[in-house]
Scaffold this motif. Sequence first.
Motif, PDB file in Angstrom:
ATOM      1  N   ARG A   1       0.817  -1.219   0.000  1.00 38.16           N
ATOM      2  CA  ARG A   1       0.000   0.000   0.000  1.00 38.16           C
ATOM      3  C   ARG A   1       0.849   1.267   0.000  1.00 38.16           C
ATOM      4  O   ARG A   1       0.338   2.361  -0.028  1.00 38.16           O
ATOM      5  N   GLY A   2       2.161   1.110   0.068  1.00 38.16           N
ATOM      6  CA  GLY A   2       3.029   2.271   0.074  1.00 38.16           C
ATOM      7  C   GLY A   2       4.471   1.870   0.279  1.00 38.16           C
ATOM      8  O   GLY A   2       4.797   0.690   0.342  1.00 38.16           O
ATOM      9  N   SER A   3       5.331   2.880   0.373  1.00 39.84           N
ATOM     10  CA  SER A   3       6.745   2.618   0.595  1.00 39.84           C
ATOM     11  C   SER A   3       7.368   3.813   1.298  1.00 39.84           C
ATOM     12  O   SER A   3       6.793   4.900   1.347  1.00 39.84           O
ATOM     13  N   PHE A   4       8.544   3.593   1.833  1.00 38.15           N
ATOM     14  CA  PHE A   4       9.301   4.667   2.466  1.00 38.15           C
ATOM     15  C   PHE A   4      10.771   4.283   2.467  1.00 38.15           C
ATOM     16  O   PHE A   4      11.126   3.129   2.250  1.00 38.15           O
ATOM     17  N   GLU A   5      11.604   5.265   2.698  1.00 38.83           N
ATOM     18  CA  GLU A   5      13.041   5.052   2.804  1.00 38.83           C
ATOM     19  C   GLU A   5      13.456   5.362   4.229  1.00 38.83           C
ATOM     20  O   GLU A   5      12.934   6.295   4.849  1.00 38.83           O
ATOM     21  N   ASN A   6      14.386   4.576   4.754  1.00 43.83           N
ATOM     22  CA  ASN A   6      14.854   4.789   6.106  1.00 43.83           C
ATOM     23  C   ASN A   6      16.362   4.584   6.143  1.00 43.83           C
ATOM     24  O   ASN A   6      16.878   3.667   5.511  1.00 43.83           O
ATOM     25  N   GLU A   7      17.054   5.446   6.882  1.00 41.04           N
ATOM     26  CA  GLU A   7      18.492   5.295   7.045  1.00 41.04           C
ATOM     27  C   GLU A   7      18.753   4.429   8.267  1.00 41.04           C
ATOM     28  O   GLU A   7      18.286   4.719   9.368  1.00 41.04           O
ATOM     29  N   ILE A   8      19.507   3.364   8.035  1.00 43.19           N
ATOM     30  CA  ILE A   8      19.841   2.431   9.104  1.00 43.19           C
ATOM     31  C   ILE A   8      21.327   2.162   9.041  1.00 43.19           C
ATOM     32  O   ILE A   8      21.849   1.789   7.981  1.00 43.19           O
ATOM     33  N   ARG A   9      22.011   2.387  10.141  1.00 46.21           N
ATOM     34  CA  ARG A   9      23.460   2.190  10.228  1.00 46.21           C
ATOM     35  C   ARG A   9      24.197   2.894   9.082  1.00 46.21           C
ATOM     36  O   ARG A   9      25.123   2.350   8.500  1.00 46.21           O
ATOM     37  N   GLY A  10      23.726   4.106   8.745  1.00 45.01           N
ATOM     38  CA  GLY A  10      24.408   4.923   7.752  1.00 45.01           C
ATOM     39  C   GLY A  10      24.077   4.614   6.306  1.00 45.01           C
ATOM     40  O   GLY A  10      24.625   5.242   5.406  1.00 45.01           O
ATOM     41  N   GLU A  11      23.182   3.664   6.054  1.00 44.38           N
ATOM     42  CA  GLU A  11      22.785   3.334   4.689  1.00 44.38           C
ATOM     43  C   GLU A  11      21.286   3.526   4.530  1.00 44.38           C
ATOM     44  O   GLU A  11      20.520   3.304   5.472  1.00 44.38           O
ATOM     45  N   ASN A  12      20.876   3.932   3.321  1.00 43.02           N
ATOM     46  CA  ASN A  12      19.450   4.097   3.036  1.00 43.02           C
ATOM     47  C   ASN A  12      18.867   2.801   2.497  1.00 43.02           C
ATOM     48  O   ASN A  12      19.463   2.156   1.622  1.00 43.02           O
ATOM     49  N   TYR A  13      17.710   2.429   3.027  1.00 46.23           N
ATOM     50  CA  TYR A  13      17.001   1.221   2.612  1.00 46.23           C
ATOM     51  C   TYR A  13      15.569   1.580   2.235  1.00 46.23           C
ATOM     52  O   TYR A  13      14.944   2.419   2.892  1.00 46.23           O
ATOM     53  N   GLN A  14      15.067   0.935   1.193  1.00 47.86           N
ATOM     54  CA  GLN A  14      13.675   1.079   0.782  1.00 47.86           C
ATOM     55  C   GLN A  14      12.846   0.011   1.483  1.00 47.86           C
ATOM     56  O   GLN A  14      13.268  -1.146   1.575  1.00 47.86           O
ATOM     57  N   PHE A  15      11.673   0.400   1.962  1.00 42.11           N
ATOM     58  CA  PHE A  15      10.749  -0.510   2.612  1.00 42.11           C
ATOM     59  C   PHE A  15       9.389  -0.429   1.939  1.00 42.11           C
ATOM     60  O   PHE A  15       8.979   0.641   1.490  1.00 42.11           O
ATOM     61  N   SER A  16       8.709  -1.551   1.886  1.00 46.31           N
ATOM     62  CA  SER A  16       7.319  -1.588   1.435  1.00 46.31           C
ATOM     63  C   SER A  16       6.418  -1.682   2.660  1.00 46.31           C
ATOM     64  O   SER A  16       6.732  -2.408   3.612  1.00 46.31           O
ATOM     65  N   ILE A  17       5.316  -0.959   2.608  1.00 41.91           N
ATOM     66  CA  ILE A  17       4.284  -1.085   3.632  1.00 41.91           C
ATOM     67  C   ILE A  17       3.227  -2.005   3.030  1.00 41.91           C
ATOM     68  O   ILE A  17       2.728  -1.764   1.935  1.00 41.91           O
ATOM     69  N   MET A  18       2.918  -3.072   3.753  1.00 45.31           N
ATOM     70  CA  MET A  18       1.931  -4.036   3.292  1.00 45.31           C
ATOM     71  C   MET A  18       0.787  -4.078   4.284  1.00 45.31           C
ATOM     72  O   MET A  18       0.990  -3.934   5.495  1.00 45.31           O
ATOM     73  N   ALA A  19      -0.432  -4.293   3.774  1.00 42.83           N
ATOM     74  CA  ALA A  19      -1.630  -4.241   4.618  1.00 42.83           C
ATOM     75  C   ALA A  19      -2.568  -5.385   4.273  1.00 42.83           C
ATOM     76  O   ALA A  19      -2.584  -5.897   3.153  1.00 42.83           O
ATOM     77  N   LYS A  20      -3.383  -5.751   5.266  1.00 44.00           N
ATOM     78  CA  LYS A  20      -4.392  -6.790   5.078  1.00 44.00           C
ATOM     79  C   LYS A  20      -5.601  -6.440   5.943  1.00 44.00           C
ATOM     80  O   LYS A  20      -5.460  -6.073   7.105  1.00 44.00           O
ATOM     81  N   ASP A  21      -6.785  -6.578   5.348  1.00 45.89           N
ATOM     82  CA  ASP A  21      -8.042  -6.448   6.087  1.00 45.89           C
ATOM     83  C   ASP A  21      -8.593  -7.840   6.353  1.00 45.89           C
ATOM     84  O   ASP A  21      -8.441  -8.744   5.523  1.00 45.89           O
ATOM     85  N   PHE A  22      -9.264  -7.970   7.494  1.00 48.66           N
ATOM     86  CA  PHE A  22      -9.811  -9.274   7.882  1.00 48.66           C
ATOM     87  C   PHE A  22     -11.325  -9.219   7.955  1.00 48.66           C
ATOM     88  O   PHE A  22     -11.909  -8.215   8.208  1.00 48.66           O
TER      89      PHE A  22
END
Length: 156
Positions: A135-156
């Motif tokens: 449903r989306g994405s974001f970038e985060n700096e971890i230990r001095g490096e940038n990483y791309q993350f996906s946000i995933m969602a589920k409805d029940f």
Amino acid sequence: MELTIRRRTQEDINEFITWTYDGIYSFYDNNSQEEKLEGLKESIHLERAFSVVDEHENLVGNCEFYDVEEDGEKILVLGVQLKPSMTGKGNGSAFVQAIIDQGRERLKFSHLELAVADFNERAIRTYEKEGFKKRGSFENEIRGENYQFSIMAKDF
């Protein structure tokens, strides 16, 4: 394999902090960030932080449900970690399903989200198999490096 979530013990946390992973997955090593270590040590007091054990009480992973505020709305987010020796062997679906089923029994949620590093294709496949959609994405700096993350969602 029958999996159960239960309250964490100090012994569980002592084991979690030793977990290290091979190759690109070393990103998830618990001893790689001081804040991650501190978070694990303090998690024994959290109501929604669990250990995952098999039918013989062997530790197979951990999970935590937490709230994130987004546009004035609280969203329940799931974080999971499978024991290194169990990764890449087809255990992911049973692990995630047990956490979701038992988490829903305890927390009564109808919507759940998680974030996963984009390089972790095997986790993404597992989450998609369990019905999560990106449903989306974001970038985060971890230990001095940038990483791309996906946000995933589920409805029940």
